[in-house]
Design a protein around this motif. Sequence first.
Motif: not given
Length: 470
Positions: A323-333
């Motif tokens: 469960g990786i959120s979009l928010k988390e993904m955006k922070l990553a790249g």
Amino acid sequence: MKTLIKNGTIITAYEEFEGDILIEEEKIVDIGKDLAASCVKVDKIIDASGKLVFPGGVDQHTHYDAQGTVGDKNTAGYETTDNAIVGGTTTFVEFVPQEEGMGLIDSAEYRKKHRAEGKICVDYALHALVTDVKPAIFDEVEKLPEYGISTIKVFMAYPGSYLHADDGTLMRILEKSKNVGVTTFVHAENGEIIEFLRDECVRSGNTAPKYHYLSRPPVSESEAARRAIYLAKAAAAPLFIVHMTCEEALEELRIAKSGRLNVYGETCTHYLVTTKAALDNPDFMEAAKYICSPALRDEKDCEALWEALDSGLLSAVSSDHCGISLKEMKLAGKDDFTKVPNGAPGAGDRLNMVWTNGVAKGRISKTKFVEICATNPAKINGIYPRKGHIGIGSDADLVIFDPQYKGVVRQRDNPNGIDYNIFEGREQIGRPETVLLRGKVVVENARFTGKKGQGTFIKAKPYGACYRGL
Ligand code: DUC
Ligand code: ZN
Ligand code: ZN
Ligand code: ZN
């Protein structure tokens, strides 16, 4: 407390019949026709007329609360596992990445106490997951069964990172595991091939999501699968290959099995029903939802996976829930696929997707559905027949399934705790209407009615099915 489920069509991995199930406290105590007539007194009767009754799903591949792969620190926690039980899964076998500075066993004890307990809604067993390759872990492998752990996973991918297991490491794990009946699981991808192709992409400025699959071609998976099989042969140890995705890797599995090696494999829901076309979406974040490892493949691979399940070449379907959120993904790249954490959620939709696209489309039978979604995973992980079966003495983990239901997958109907569902909008045929966990109704009318924290740790026994055959 006695509960009777009457007039359902009971489906196990072996047979399908009309009958009743009598539950006393947490266990199934009787199965047969017209138990209602012979029963002295029951506290609760559930009428399952027109419904199917099968064992609660066993998802042997999930990653809640920190996944442990490179860049994937924050996955949704155990409080979100009500999503899985609404989807009919009552048991997980969760991966335990090593906690910072801890070994395999301490990490498992820590996970139970500080991450899962009080939150988890499904019962669970644990796999050790090697994410910090140090000599000390080899001695720990032989102690795992004392702690109720009978499986261990290593990553052949991600070279240069603290979690990469080279061939020598894998040999030692296979050897130590075999000594005590632990089964070795491998993430089979050749990280060197992938790194080479990724570097090439980045150098040429190709960072769109589609370069994720272009830099992880089927050969990077099949080469590692074959090498793992040879290493297992050399160690005379059983082997389980997780998340298999393509025809080429299946061919390696077929050869291993025809050579009578104890090698088994699973695939995951998304590889069965989604293709790499999802990564061609021009909207970066839309496509990024589908960045998982190994990568999504072609339609022909989906078909090959269904056939492999039907023929018994593949043994199970797991969710590989991350469960990786979009928010988390955006922070990553936001514009570079190499920076996006790998993994997709799906524990809540596994049974529905396999039913809709497998059973309802005539690709697999109902008994095969139970075998690959519940019974085999329980056997592989040393928790059968307590879990994954409808039998006298088994835990009363049961799904009462309405095969007539027709709908569409909606995040709002069964939220997974993050901000998207990769199966959103997909057709859904049939659904779990009522779910029981150890005799207690925890889902009614497809809504969670249980308590967070109701799940309990299940000790797995060593020498699971990969030692003896499925
Ligand atoms: N391996 C998994 O099993 N899950 C997600 C990412 C990965 O590399
Ligand atoms: Zn993996
Ligand atoms: Zn995984
Ligand atoms: Zn068939």
